[in-house]
Design a protein around this motif. Sequence first.
Motif, PDB file in Angstrom:
ATOM      1  N   HIS A 241      57.620  45.032  30.827  1.00  0.00           N
ATOM      2  CA  HIS A 241      56.835  46.179  30.375  1.00  0.00           C
ATOM      3  C   HIS A 241      56.180  46.989  31.494  1.00  0.00           C
ATOM      4  O   HIS A 241      55.718  48.104  31.243  1.00  0.00           O
ATOM      5  N   ALA A 242      56.125  46.426  32.721  1.00  0.00           N
ATOM      6  CA  ALA A 242      55.416  47.140  33.788  1.00  0.00           C
ATOM      7  C   ALA A 242      56.184  47.152  35.095  1.00  0.00           C
ATOM      8  O   ALA A 242      55.609  47.468  36.141  1.00  0.00           O
ATOM      9  N   GLY A 243      57.457  46.795  35.058  1.00  0.00           N
ATOM     10  CA  GLY A 243      58.239  46.813  36.293  1.00  0.00           C
ATOM     11  C   GLY A 243      57.719  45.872  37.347  1.00  0.00           C
ATOM     12  O   GLY A 243      57.867  46.122  38.545  1.00  0.00           O
ATOM     13  N   SER A 244      57.079  44.775  36.930  1.00  0.00           N
ATOM     14  CA  SER A 244      56.525  43.738  37.815  1.00  0.00           C
ATOM     15  C   SER A 244      55.269  44.181  38.558  1.00  0.00           C
ATOM     16  O   SER A 244      54.790  43.475  39.452  1.00  0.00           O
ATOM     17  N   VAL A 245      54.717  45.333  38.220  1.00  0.00           N
ATOM     18  CA  VAL A 245      53.493  45.816  38.874  1.00  0.00           C
ATOM     19  C   VAL A 245      52.281  45.222  38.158  1.00  0.00           C
ATOM     20  O   VAL A 245      52.115  45.386  36.943  1.00  0.00           O
ATOM     21  N   VAL A 246      51.430  44.526  38.911  1.00  0.00           N
ATOM     22  CA  VAL A 246      50.271  43.840  38.331  1.00  0.00           C
ATOM     23  C   VAL A 246      49.329  44.840  37.675  1.00  0.00           C
ATOM     24  O   VAL A 246      48.929  45.843  38.284  1.00  0.00           O
ATOM     25  N   GLU A 260      42.961  31.229  41.226  1.00  0.00           N
ATOM     26  CA  GLU A 260      42.007  32.040  41.977  1.00  0.00           C
ATOM     27  C   GLU A 260      42.747  33.122  42.747  1.00  0.00           C
ATOM     28  O   GLU A 260      43.590  32.838  43.601  1.00  0.00           O
ATOM     29  N   VAL A 261      42.470  34.376  42.447  1.00  0.00           N
ATOM     30  CA  VAL A 261      43.100  35.502  43.125  1.00  0.00           C
ATOM     31  C   VAL A 261      42.053  36.585  43.375  1.00  0.00           C
ATOM     32  O   VAL A 261      41.011  36.622  42.716  1.00  0.00           O
ATOM     33  N   ASP A 262      42.334  37.443  44.337  1.00  0.00           N
ATOM     34  CA  ASP A 262      41.511  38.622  44.571  1.00  0.00           C
ATOM     35  C   ASP A 262      42.082  39.724  43.689  1.00  0.00           C
ATOM     36  O   ASP A 262      43.073  40.371  44.035  1.00  0.00           O
ATOM     37  N   GLU A 263      41.481  39.933  42.534  1.00  0.00           N
ATOM     38  CA  GLU A 263      42.041  40.862  41.558  1.00  0.00           C
ATOM     39  C   GLU A 263      42.106  42.282  42.095  1.00  0.00           C
ATOM     40  O   GLU A 263      43.028  43.035  41.770  1.00  0.00           O
ATOM     41  N   ARG A 264      41.154  42.650  42.936  1.00  0.00           N
ATOM     42  CA  ARG A 264      41.142  44.012  43.473  1.00  0.00           C
ATOM     43  C   ARG A 264      42.387  44.272  44.321  1.00  0.00           C
ATOM     44  O   ARG A 264      43.013  45.327  44.209  1.00  0.00           O
ATOM     45  N   LYS A 265      42.750  43.283  45.147  1.00  0.00           N
ATOM     46  CA  LYS A 265      43.922  43.459  46.000  1.00  0.00           C
ATOM     47  C   LYS A 265      45.224  43.239  45.236  1.00  0.00           C
ATOM     48  O   LYS A 265      46.253  43.830  45.563  1.00  0.00           O
ATOM     49  N   LEU A 266      45.170  42.399  44.224  1.00  0.00           N
ATOM     50  CA  LEU A 266      46.398  42.072  43.495  1.00  0.00           C
ATOM     51  C   LEU A 266      46.820  43.193  42.554  1.00  0.00           C
ATOM     52  O   LEU A 266      48.014  43.431  42.357  1.00  0.00           O
ATOM     53  N   LYS A 267      45.851  43.894  41.981  1.00  0.00           N
ATOM     54  CA  LYS A 267      46.182  44.946  41.023  1.00  0.00           C
ATOM     55  C   LYS A 267      47.024  46.030  41.694  1.00  0.00           C
ATOM     56  O   LYS A 267      46.713  46.516  42.770  1.00  0.00           O
ATOM     57  N   GLY A 268      48.123  46.389  41.052  1.00  0.00           N
ATOM     58  CA  GLY A 268      49.019  47.405  41.579  1.00  0.00           C
ATOM     59  C   GLY A 268      50.106  46.858  42.476  1.00  0.00           C
ATOM     60  O   GLY A 268      51.037  47.579  42.850  1.00  0.00           O
ATOM     61  N   LYS A 538      47.928  34.157  60.430  1.00  0.00           N
ATOM     62  CA  LYS A 538      46.904  35.123  60.812  1.00  0.00           C
ATOM     63  C   LYS A 538      45.839  35.178  59.716  1.00  0.00           C
ATOM     64  O   LYS A 538      46.133  34.928  58.549  1.00  0.00           O
ATOM     65  N   SER A 539      44.639  35.516  60.084  1.00  0.00           N
ATOM     66  CA  SER A 539      43.528  35.492  59.117  1.00  0.00           C
ATOM     67  C   SER A 539      43.724  36.477  57.972  1.00  0.00           C
ATOM     68  O   SER A 539      43.172  36.287  56.886  1.00  0.00           O
ATOM     69  N   ASP A 540      44.528  37.524  58.197  1.00  0.00           N
ATOM     70  CA  ASP A 540      44.752  38.517  57.148  1.00  0.00           C
ATOM     71  C   ASP A 540      46.154  38.412  56.535  1.00  0.00           C
ATOM     72  O   ASP A 540      46.629  39.353  55.900  1.00  0.00           O
ATOM     73  N   ALA A 541      46.785  37.280  56.722  1.00  0.00           N
ATOM     74  CA  ALA A 541      48.138  37.104  56.184  1.00  0.00           C
ATOM     75  C   ALA A 541      48.118  37.261  54.662  1.00  0.00           C
ATOM     76  O   ALA A 541      47.252  36.700  53.987  1.00  0.00           O
ATOM     77  N   PRO A 542      49.055  38.021  54.118  1.00  0.00           N
ATOM     78  CA  PRO A 542      49.079  38.226  52.667  1.00  0.00           C
ATOM     79  C   PRO A 542      49.601  37.003  51.933  1.00  0.00           C
ATOM     80  O   PRO A 542      50.205  36.108  52.531  1.00  0.00           O
ATOM     81  N   SER A 543      49.372  36.966  50.635  1.00  0.00           N
ATOM     82  CA  SER A 543      49.917  35.896  49.806  1.00  0.00           C
ATOM     83  C   SER A 543      51.430  35.980  49.799  1.00  0.00           C
ATOM     84  O   SER A 543      52.026  37.012  50.127  1.00  0.00           O
ATOM     85  N   GLY A 544      52.046  34.879  49.401  1.00  0.00           N
ATOM     86  CA  GLY A 544      53.484  34.894  49.222  1.00  0.00           C
ATOM     87  C   GLY A 544      53.820  35.514  47.880  1.00  0.00           C
ATOM     88  O   GLY A 544      53.133  36.416  47.392  1.00  0.00           O
ATOM     89  N   ASP A 545      54.859  35.008  47.232  1.00  0.00           N
ATOM     90  CA  ASP A 545      55.278  35.560  45.949  1.00  0.00           C
ATOM     91  C   ASP A 545      54.278  35.274  44.837  1.00  0.00           C
ATOM     92  O   ASP A 545      54.239  35.962  43.827  1.00  0.00           O
ATOM     93  N   THR A 546      53.474  34.212  45.007  1.00  0.00           N
ATOM     94  CA  THR A 546      52.475  33.848  44.002  1.00  0.00           C
ATOM     95  C   THR A 546      51.087  34.190  44.515  1.00  0.00           C
ATOM     96  O   THR A 546      50.733  33.821  45.641  1.00  0.00           O
ATOM     97  N   PRO A 547      50.281  34.903  43.757  1.00  0.00           N
ATOM     98  CA  PRO A 547      48.942  35.314  44.211  1.00  0.00           C
ATOM     99  C   PRO A 547      48.106  34.118  44.651  1.00  0.00           C
ATOM    100  O   PRO A 547      48.067  33.082  43.980  1.00  0.00           O
TER     101      PRO A 547
END
Length: 603
Positions: A241-246, A260-268, A538-547
């Motif tokens: 329904h959303a093309g995999s966009v959170v 536990e996820v950072d919803e602000r960064k995960l959204k979109g 690195k301290s700012d490394a992004p999450s992998g495929d799972t938040p």
Amino acid sequence: MEFTAKWEKDPATSPAARLVAAADEFTAQLNSILEINQTVIPELEARKYSGSTVLDSDVLDYLSESDRADVWKEIGEVVAGLGTLLEASRDPESDDPASTKVGFTVSIGHTAAAALNEFILAARGQGGSREELMRRSLLVSAISAFEVLFGQIARFIYDVNHAALNDSDYSFTLQQLSDFSSMEDAREYLVERRVAALMRDSIDGWDKWLKRAGGGVSMTELPADWTVVREAFARRNLVVHAGSVVNHLYLESIRGLGIEVDERKLKGRVLQVSQDYLKQSTESVLALGRLLSVSVGLKIHKANRDEHIHSLKLGVHACVRRKFWHATRSLADYALSLDLRRDDRLNMQAAQWLARKNLLGVDEIRDEVTAWDTSGLSLEYAHKKHVLLGDAEEAVRQIKQLLESGTVNMIEVAANPLYFEVRVAVLKSLDRGAPQLAAGSRPDSNGPMASAVGAHCEPGPGAVSAGHKEAADGAIVSNSGGASSKDADLEHEEHIVWTEDVGDFDYVRQTVVHLSTTRQKPVAWRGTGRRVGYSVLKSDAPSGDTPGRFVRRVFWVKDYDRSERPEGTYKTSAPSEAVDPRTVAPGVLGELTERAWGSPLPD
């Protein structure tokens, strides 16, 4: 021994038989999904893009040598500029105004511009990663298969538990009643309406209905990973329904699951469906479907208890053979909660131990298996005890007796994952040698018959293995010797920490942890063997495929590796996870060198 086969024209029509058949069909579909995920898609990923664009066809052959060189040089400059833009886009939350205004200009000739235009036109029709599209489709198919099974289970409940329809508030008109040839037809129509209405509800709504109509059965109380299943349902909805966009609906769905996820960064953000994610989620859905069909059958159709128990045993056996260790553990845990015959209970316990061993290492089960009193049991169970503990010497002594008596055969030794650690020793004791590598295969490669579907395999010299297990923090990890994983997965590594001096180690075992819960803290390791190093991100490394989960590496050795026993099993070979520690660097997978192998590498 006689082989008897029988074919019946009319299939079984009892409710219990239909329920078992539905569960078997569901299992077959998910088995296919897991096989495609582990074999077909990796082969597709290994191929380079071979579309019929001007850049990879013979069209450029019509140009002169100097023109071709100019075209490639100018396109190379464009690619470098695009790489700069890609790096700038990696941090959409950056407060630096300059990061949103990065651009580049490259002067290219008419020929290069025409070639680039042809490539762009062709690329627009590709629709993104083929592998990602396939895995998204497989996730949708897995959840859809569960929905079909649940509808059949609901139908089974209505067929057996007529009282489940008594609270229906639906009323028939006289015209409708006249259209039915019997009251049974009217009831059939009502069942169809109720099942259709139920299927439009959420999975949480299904569980509430189950508790009422299914004799108190609850999916949340079955020993399957409910968190993984619920997140998979939410991600399926996101894909469809959303093309995999959170979006907010996805975040709301996972909020109560303890993720536990950072919803602000995960959204979109676009959530990917990786190989490991699809494997774990599909196994969890498979386990829940099998458990649900058996538990409902046992609860409301007790007359067919033996049939449902037999279905459960076959499910455990199939999961072991396919090395679905998460599913095996869930099914075996449930089986052990039932009142079983002694031999069935012993076999289910052995299967559960084997699954836990492959997920968490032999230390997870060592105390329990060591305390297992087999003195009053047949030699078969004493043998399983020694095999589970990796006691090759005693297992070899016993296997000869079991083979002579016909209790065990060589097909069992070859096919049963129970024998992974001792198989080579058994073959040597029987003067049959170790299995040979296929021509052209790598020493750490995996053929179709040994696909990595959750097994932690321990081969001997010349054998092959692959698989996954679970780290102490619940992360899914995959054995990654040689160059079997993508260096791109490790691009956010900052440095490698060696917790022991590995300067004299010819090889260490390397495992890629796909769902670690931390970027920089030591990666806990309670699996088989001893950890000797790990990667730091690195301290700012992004999450992998799972938040909220990160890709890390762990390096480890076992007590019979060459560093511990120079004249032991791996004197002139190496396990599938082996890499030369001298070739390990941040962001770079280690390699299997001749030093690591202990001799010239097999062709």
